[in-house]
Design a protein around this motif. Structure first.
Motif, mmCIF file in Angstrom:
data_model
loop_
_atom_site.group_PDB
_atom_site.id
_atom_site.type_symbol
_atom_site.label_atom_id
_atom_site.label_comp_id
_atom_site.label_asym_id
_atom_site.label_seq_id
_atom_site.Cartn_x
_atom_site.Cartn_y
_atom_site.Cartn_z
ATOM 1 N N GLU A 86 -22.965 -20.165 -5.749
ATOM 2 C CA GLU A 86 -21.949 -21.043 -5.175
ATOM 3 C C GLU A 86 -22.165 -21.323 -3.696
ATOM 4 N N GLU A 87 -23.082 -20.601 -3.060
ATOM 5 C CA GLU A 87 -23.157 -20.659 -1.602
ATOM 6 C C GLU A 87 -23.539 -22.038 -1.082
ATOM 7 N N ALA A 88 -24.535 -22.708 -1.703
ATOM 8 C CA ALA A 88 -24.979 -24.012 -1.210
ATOM 9 C C ALA A 88 -23.878 -25.056 -1.376
ATOM 10 N N ALA A 89 -23.196 -25.035 -2.533
ATOM 11 C CA ALA A 89 -22.106 -25.986 -2.764
ATOM 12 C C ALA A 89 -20.979 -25.771 -1.762
ATOM 13 N N ALA A 90 -20.637 -24.499 -1.503
ATOM 14 C CA ALA A 90 -19.576 -24.201 -0.541
ATOM 15 C C ALA A 90 -19.963 -24.677 0.852
ATOM 16 N N ALA A 91 -21.220 -24.485 1.238
ATOM 17 C CA ALA A 91 -21.672 -24.926 2.557
ATOM 18 C C ALA A 91 -21.611 -26.442 2.677
ATOM 19 N N CYS A 92 -21.997 -27.158 1.605
ATOM 20 C CA CYS A 92 -21.935 -28.621 1.634
ATOM 21 C C CYS A 92 -20.495 -29.110 1.752
ATOM 22 N N ARG A 93 -19.592 -28.477 1.017
ATOM 23 C CA ARG A 93 -18.178 -28.868 1.118
ATOM 24 C C ARG A 93 -17.649 -28.616 2.523
ATOM 25 N N ALA A 94 -18.046 -27.491 3.124
ATOM 26 C CA ALA A 94 -17.605 -27.185 4.486
ATOM 27 C C ALA A 94 -18.116 -28.234 5.468
ATOM 28 N N ALA A 95 -19.370 -28.675 5.297
ATOM 29 C CA ALA A 95 -19.930 -29.693 6.194
ATOM 30 C C ALA A 95 -19.157 -31.003 6.082
ATOM 31 N N LEU A 96 -18.823 -31.410 4.855
ATOM 32 C CA LEU A 96 -18.033 -32.634 4.672
ATOM 33 C C LEU A 96 -16.629 -32.469 5.251
ATOM 34 N N ARG A 97 -16.059 -31.275 5.132
ATOM 35 C CA ARG A 97 -14.751 -31.001 5.746
ATOM 36 C C ARG A 97 -14.832 -31.166 7.265
ATOM 37 N N GLN A 98 -15.949 -30.742 7.856
ATOM 38 C CA GLN A 98 -16.088 -30.828 9.309
ATOM 39 C C GLN A 98 -16.115 -32.280 9.780
ATOM 40 N N LEU A 99 -16.691 -33.167 8.960
ATOM 41 C CA LEU A 99 -16.650 -34.587 9.317
ATOM 42 C C LEU A 99 -15.211 -35.092 9.351
ATOM 43 N N GLU A 100 -14.399 -34.649 8.375
ATOM 44 C CA GLU A 100 -12.986 -35.045 8.362
ATOM 45 C C GLU A 100 -12.244 -34.424 9.538
ATOM 46 N N ALA A 101 -12.560 -33.162 9.857
ATOM 47 C CA ALA A 101 -11.898 -32.489 10.977
ATOM 48 C C ALA A 101 -12.258 -33.152 12.303
ATOM 49 N N LEU A 102 -13.460 -33.737 12.387
ATOM 50 C CA LEU A 102 -13.858 -34.422 13.618
ATOM 51 C C LEU A 102 -12.936 -35.607 13.891
ATOM 52 N N THR A 103 -12.508 -36.288 12.830
ATOM 53 C CA THR A 103 -11.569 -37.403 12.993
ATOM 54 C C THR A 103 -10.258 -36.909 13.606
ATOM 55 N N GLN A 104 -9.770 -35.771 13.132
ATOM 56 C CA GLN A 104 -8.546 -35.191 13.701
ATOM 57 C C GLN A 104 -8.763 -34.796 15.158
ATOM 58 N N PHE A 105 -9.929 -34.213 15.450
ATOM 59 C CA PHE A 105 -10.224 -33.805 16.827
ATOM 60 C C PHE A 105 -10.237 -35.015 17.761
ATOM 61 N N ARG A 106 -10.807 -36.126 17.291
ATOM 62 C CA ARG A 106 -10.829 -37.344 18.108
ATOM 63 C C ARG A 106 -9.416 -37.845 18.388
ATOM 64 N N SER A 107 -8.517 -37.725 17.380
ATOM 65 C CA SER A 107 -7.137 -38.185 17.586
ATOM 66 C C SER A 107 -6.385 -37.290 18.565
ATOM 67 N N GLU A 108 -6.774 -36.017 18.661
ATOM 68 C CA GLU A 108 -6.107 -35.090 19.576
ATOM 69 C C GLU A 108 -6.727 -35.106 20.971
#
Length: 571
Positions: free
Chosen positions: A374-396
């Motif tokens: 599961e490790e590679a899939a979890a890492a890929c999901r985390a990377a995609l989450r970070q792209l979404e979190a970057l949008t929130q960071f830009r708004s803040e």
């Protein structure tokens, strides 16, 4: 300790015993009262009735003896022996009547307490006096009558007989009245005894019920007071078991339970202190490392071993511009917020933050924190989450920097690589870090840097793509030889989660694959046309990078036997 539990239970037992004694005493008092009523009946009412009955009996015997004597005196041949016998009977019955009358007067001399009985006693005494007077007169009359008959003066005897009969009738009337009074007294005594009996029964029942109710109330209050802190302790224990260490036992009793509660509060306080300490340590060391590696104490984990792990590097683009516009304190505040958002994405997918390197983050996935499959899939999901979190960071960012205009453009580059690494507790005798080392770590770092070449945001290695292929959508970008590594690495762009790729992206990925194939066959016009199309239609940045590269290679072809590997000269 004010009152121990044993003392409270002993006090409850003593209280119940006292209630039982009180019930017994009250019942005995009522029984004694009933006994007094019965004794009064036995000592006065029954003797009174007995004397009245015997008085009637003596009166009847006296009447019979008188009548017999009267007949014997008028007989043609009087029987002297019979006359003498009946004379004795008459005298004895007269004495009996007189004696019973005296006994009756003695009994009536003891007046009862009851007003109704006192009135009846007074009437009975008056009747007794009248009967005594009537008896004396009738006795004198009877003696004179017998004398005249004995002397043969029958005419005078008949005259006296009339008066004697009247006296007898009066005496009978008075006797009947006396019997009626004694019967009424007997009924009153019987009613009083019955009433006393009923009162004893009801009072005993009421006293017993009161004692039972009082005992139950006292027992309930005592048991509730004993159970309340235990219930509170049980509820607090369950809360602590569920992870709530903010609970605290209040209003503890001054007994052994109170001591237990104080000890429990001290224990929870110590747990709270350790939790706060662990939380503070968790800011520097991931709590899962402490739990699964350090506290578990497995020597192989501590000493180091080879494992297949997935490594992530994420770098903040635009950090230099941020640093130029902020004070040191403001820069730390902005970076802390950025690292918080990015770290939450990693931890949400069970990843471990290894370290922060300037504005970059290094994290990894693998046993014992997440399964190898599961490790590679979890890492890929985390990377995609970070792209979404970057949008929130830009708004803040405007609030974090205190700016509304001229905000710096911040981006993120992420690289993922999967392979065998050495993982363990690495460092000196005084300072150690549970981390990973190996060629895969360098590859992940190069993947992150390669984003700058291709204009991508997330690049992953071939092994990462293979292990996560069932849940992610990717496209092949290039075959490169990164600096410091002789063997080429096939790299892919991570696009999205499986099932979320749009038809437009499907077409874009297909055309890019065709352009890449033409590029590797050195079909420069065809590849240039495809990459140009992708740039114009989708503003595809990897296509723009290849378009520039194709134009260079057309002027200086690599020649026959070219393997299509692009050699990177920078990290």
């Amino acid at each position: 300790m004010k009152h121990s539990i044993a003392l409270k239970i002993f006090g409850l037992a003593v209280g119940i015993l006292v209630l039982n004694v009180a019930v017994a005493v009250l019942t005995n008092l009522e029984v004694i009262g009933l006994g007094r009523d019965v004794a009064l009946v036995a000592k006065q009412t029954i003797p009174l009735a007995k004397e009245a009955s015997e008085l009637d009996e003596c009166s009847l015997e006296r009447r019979i003896a008188f009548q017999t004597l009267s007949d014997l005196y008028t007989a043609l041949r009087p029987d002297n022996k019979a006359i003498e016998k009946e004379q004795r009977n008459f005298e004895e019955s007269s004495r009996c009547f007189q004696k019973n009358l005296e006994e009756l007067r003695k009994i009536l001399a003891r007046l009862p307490d009851d007003p109704e009985e006192r009135e009846l006693y007074a009437g009975a005494r008056e009747l007794a006096g009248q009967m005594e007077t009537t008896f004396a007169a009738e006795t004198g009359m009877a003696m004179m009558l017998l004398k005249h008959r004995r002397e043969g003066n029958l005419e005078k005897a008949e005259e006296l007989n009339v008066f004697d009969n009247q006296s007898e009738e009066l005496l009978d009337t008075q006797g009947n009245k006396l019997r009626a009074i004694t019967m009424e007294l007997a009924e009153i005594s019987a009613r009083r005894a019955k009433s006393s009996e009923v009162w004893v029964l009801w009072s005993s029942a009421a006293t017993t019920c009161f004692a039972i109710l009082t005992g139950l109330i006292v027992a309930w209050l005592t048991s509730r007071n004993l159970a309340r802190p235990l219930v509170q302790l049980l509820q607090t224990t369950r809360a602590v078991q569920a992870g709530d260490l903010s609970t605290h036992l209040e209003k503890l009793p001054a007994d052994e339970i109170g001591q237990l509660g104080e000890g429990f509060n001290a224990m929870v306080g110590e747990l709270r202190r350790k939790q706060e300490m662990q939380k503070a340590i968790g800011s520097y060391i991931d709590p899962r490392i402490v739990e699964k590696v350090i506290l578990a104490g497995r020597k192989e984990d501590m000493a180091g071993q080879k494992r297949v792990m997935t490594i992530l590097f994420a770098d903040l683009v635009g950090f230099t511009t941020l640093g130029e516009q902020l004070t040191p304190g403001g820069l730390v505040n902005v970076l802390n917020r950025y690292f918080t958002l990015m770290s939450e994405c990693v931890q949400a997918e069970n990843g471990i933050i290894d370290k922060f390197i300037g504005d970059a983050i290094m994290a990894y996935w693998g046993p014992p924190f997440v399964g190898e499959e599961e490790e590679a899939a979890a890492a890929c999901r985390a990377a995609l989450r970070q792209l979404e979190a970057l949008t929130q960071f830009r708004s803040e960012l405007p609030d974090l920097m205190g700016l509304r205009k001229n905000l710096p453009e911040v981006k993120i580059r992420i690289g993922l690589a999967t392979g065998e690494v050495v993982v363990g507790n690495i460092g000196s005798e005084t300072a150690r870090n549970y981390t990973v080392m190996g060629d895969v770590v360098n590859v992940a770092s190069r993947m992150e840097s390669a984003n700058n070449v291709y204009g991508t945001r997330i690049l992953i290695s071939e092994e990462t793509r293979r292990m996560a292929d069932r849940i992610v959508q990717t496209r092949e970008i290039d075959l490169v030889a990164v600096k410091g590594k002789s063997e080429p690495v096939q790299i892919y762009e991570l696009i999205s989660i499986e099932g979320e790729l749009s038809p437009e992206w499907e077409e874009r990925r297909r055309r890019f694959g065709e352009g890449l194939e033409a590029y590797r066959k050195q079909e420069w016009p065809a590849s240039e046309m495809i990459f140009q199309e992708l740039v114009e239609k989708y503003h595809d940045r990897p296509a723009r990078a290849f378009l520039e590269r194709v134009r260079i290679l057309r002027q200086d072809p690599p020649g026959a036997g070219w393997d299509g590997v692009w050699r990177m000269t920078t990290k």
